[in-house]
Write a protein that holds these residues in place. Sequence first.
Motif, mmCIF file in Angstrom:
data_model
loop_
_atom_site.group_PDB
_atom_site.id
_atom_site.type_symbol
_atom_site.label_atom_id
_atom_site.label_comp_id
_atom_site.label_asym_id
_atom_site.label_seq_id
_atom_site.Cartn_x
_atom_site.Cartn_y
_atom_site.Cartn_z
ATOM 1 N N MET A 198 0.952 -1.315 0.016
ATOM 2 C CA MET A 198 0.024 0.085 -0.355
ATOM 3 C C MET A 198 0.831 1.195 -0.040
ATOM 4 S SD MET A 198 -2.995 1.026 2.718
ATOM 5 C CE MET A 198 -4.594 1.517 1.716
ATOM 6 N N ALA A 199 0.511 2.006 -0.869
ATOM 7 C CA ALA A 199 1.272 3.567 -0.991
ATOM 8 C C ALA A 199 0.964 4.318 0.410
ATOM 9 C CB ALA A 199 1.140 4.209 -2.163
ATOM 10 N N SER A 200 2.096 5.013 0.649
ATOM 11 C CA SER A 200 2.098 6.091 1.874
ATOM 12 C C SER A 200 1.273 7.424 1.398
ATOM 13 C CB SER A 200 3.206 6.262 2.596
ATOM 14 O OG SER A 200 4.220 7.080 1.566
ATOM 15 N N ILE A 201 1.016 8.169 2.054
ATOM 16 C CA ILE A 201 0.218 9.334 1.961
ATOM 17 C C ILE A 201 1.132 10.283 1.063
ATOM 18 C CG2 ILE A 201 -0.682 11.339 2.856
ATOM 19 C CD1 ILE A 201 -2.738 9.217 3.016
ATOM 20 N N ALA A 202 2.546 10.413 1.621
ATOM 21 C CA ALA A 202 3.359 10.970 0.780
ATOM 22 C C ALA A 202 3.529 10.796 -0.605
ATOM 23 C CB ALA A 202 4.740 11.162 1.716
ATOM 24 N N PRO A 219 3.506 24.036 -0.367
ATOM 25 C CA PRO A 219 4.342 24.625 0.616
ATOM 26 C C PRO A 219 3.729 25.519 1.689
ATOM 27 C CG PRO A 219 4.552 25.793 -1.526
ATOM 28 C CD PRO A 219 3.455 24.692 -1.703
ATOM 29 N N GLU A 220 4.301 25.666 2.626
ATOM 30 C CA GLU A 220 4.034 26.405 3.879
ATOM 31 C C GLU A 220 5.158 26.881 4.691
ATOM 32 O OE1 GLU A 220 1.433 25.942 8.089
ATOM 33 O OE2 GLU A 220 1.117 24.069 6.627
ATOM 34 N N THR A 221 5.172 28.180 4.951
ATOM 35 C CA THR A 221 6.035 28.827 5.854
ATOM 36 C C THR A 221 5.821 28.901 7.415
ATOM 37 O OG1 THR A 221 6.850 30.043 3.966
ATOM 38 C CG2 THR A 221 7.710 30.711 5.955
ATOM 39 N N VAL A 222 6.640 28.358 8.155
ATOM 40 C CA VAL A 222 6.350 28.251 9.753
ATOM 41 C C VAL A 222 7.381 28.832 10.313
ATOM 42 C CG1 VAL A 222 5.853 27.037 11.727
ATOM 43 C CG2 VAL A 222 4.906 26.239 9.352
ATOM 44 N N SER A 225 12.306 37.550 22.183
ATOM 45 C CA SER A 225 13.817 37.102 21.333
ATOM 46 C C SER A 225 13.779 37.481 20.180
ATOM 47 C CB SER A 225 13.913 35.487 21.729
ATOM 48 O OG SER A 225 15.029 35.126 20.881
ATOM 49 N N ALA A 226 15.041 37.777 19.527
ATOM 50 C CA ALA A 226 14.899 38.104 18.061
ATOM 51 C C ALA A 226 15.352 36.789 17.265
ATOM 52 C CB ALA A 226 15.844 39.307 17.928
ATOM 53 N N GLU A 227 15.570 35.701 17.898
ATOM 54 C CA GLU A 227 16.101 34.378 17.216
ATOM 55 C C GLU A 227 14.644 33.700 16.639
ATOM 56 O OE1 GLU A 227 19.093 32.320 18.901
ATOM 57 O OE2 GLU A 227 19.560 33.846 20.423
ATOM 58 N N ILE A 228 14.449 34.187 15.427
ATOM 59 C CA ILE A 228 13.132 33.644 14.778
ATOM 60 C C ILE A 228 13.778 32.266 13.778
ATOM 61 C CG2 ILE A 228 11.106 34.010 13.535
ATOM 62 C CD1 ILE A 228 11.103 35.102 16.350
ATOM 63 N N ALA A 229 13.371 31.258 13.822
ATOM 64 C CA ALA A 229 13.564 30.282 12.966
ATOM 65 C C ALA A 229 12.374 30.045 11.913
ATOM 66 C CB ALA A 229 13.746 28.925 13.406
ATOM 67 N N THR A 230 12.817 29.997 10.455
ATOM 68 C CA THR A 230 11.972 29.926 9.490
ATOM 69 C C THR A 230 11.963 28.421 8.853
ATOM 70 O OG1 THR A 230 11.802 32.216 9.229
ATOM 71 C CG2 THR A 230 11.054 30.856 7.376
ATOM 72 N N TYR A 231 10.969 27.794 8.794
ATOM 73 C CA TYR A 231 11.011 26.378 8.112
ATOM 74 C C TYR A 231 10.050 26.615 6.762
ATOM 75 C CZ TYR A 231 12.918 25.279 12.697
ATOM 76 O OH TYR A 231 13.675 25.120 13.753
ATOM 77 N N GLN A 232 10.631 26.038 5.548
ATOM 78 C CA GLN A 232 9.583 25.851 4.482
ATOM 79 C C GLN A 232 9.127 24.274 4.385
ATOM 80 O OE1 GLN A 232 8.714 28.434 2.599
ATOM 81 N NE2 GLN A 232 7.684 27.159 1.025
ATOM 82 N N ILE A 233 7.777 24.030 4.875
ATOM 83 C CA ILE A 233 7.460 22.808 4.799
ATOM 84 C C ILE A 233 6.728 22.455 3.673
ATOM 85 C CG2 ILE A 233 6.000 21.051 6.088
ATOM 86 C CD1 ILE A 233 6.716 22.923 8.614
ATOM 87 N N THR A 234 6.702 21.553 2.887
ATOM 88 C CA THR A 234 5.978 20.979 1.936
ATOM 89 C C THR A 234 5.380 19.497 2.164
ATOM 90 O OG1 THR A 234 7.466 21.715 0.407
ATOM 91 C CG2 THR A 234 6.111 20.349 -0.718
ATOM 92 N N HIS A 235 3.775 19.669 1.811
ATOM 93 C CA HIS A 235 3.111 18.547 2.310
ATOM 94 C C HIS A 235 1.951 18.258 1.371
ATOM 95 C CE1 HIS A 235 0.356 21.289 4.798
ATOM 96 N NE2 HIS A 235 1.342 22.078 4.620
#
Length: 51
Positions: free
Chosen positions: A1-5, A16-19, A41-51
């Motif tokens: 069976m194939a996975s969702i991904a 794509p979604e930016t978090v 805090s000025a330490e902000i991490a940015t993640y690009q998530i593709t789902h």
Amino acid sequence: MASIATIFRRFGRRRPETVCECRRCGTTVETTEEECPVCDSAEIATYQITH
């Protein structure tokens, strides 16, 4: 069976979604924020998530 991904890749349903989150306390912040509204805090991490 194939996975969702695998199914999403096969049918081109990749969105794509930016978090952004504070590296100090983990609070999710808006992409326009330069500082965390919770801990200042000025330490902000940015993640690009593709789902």
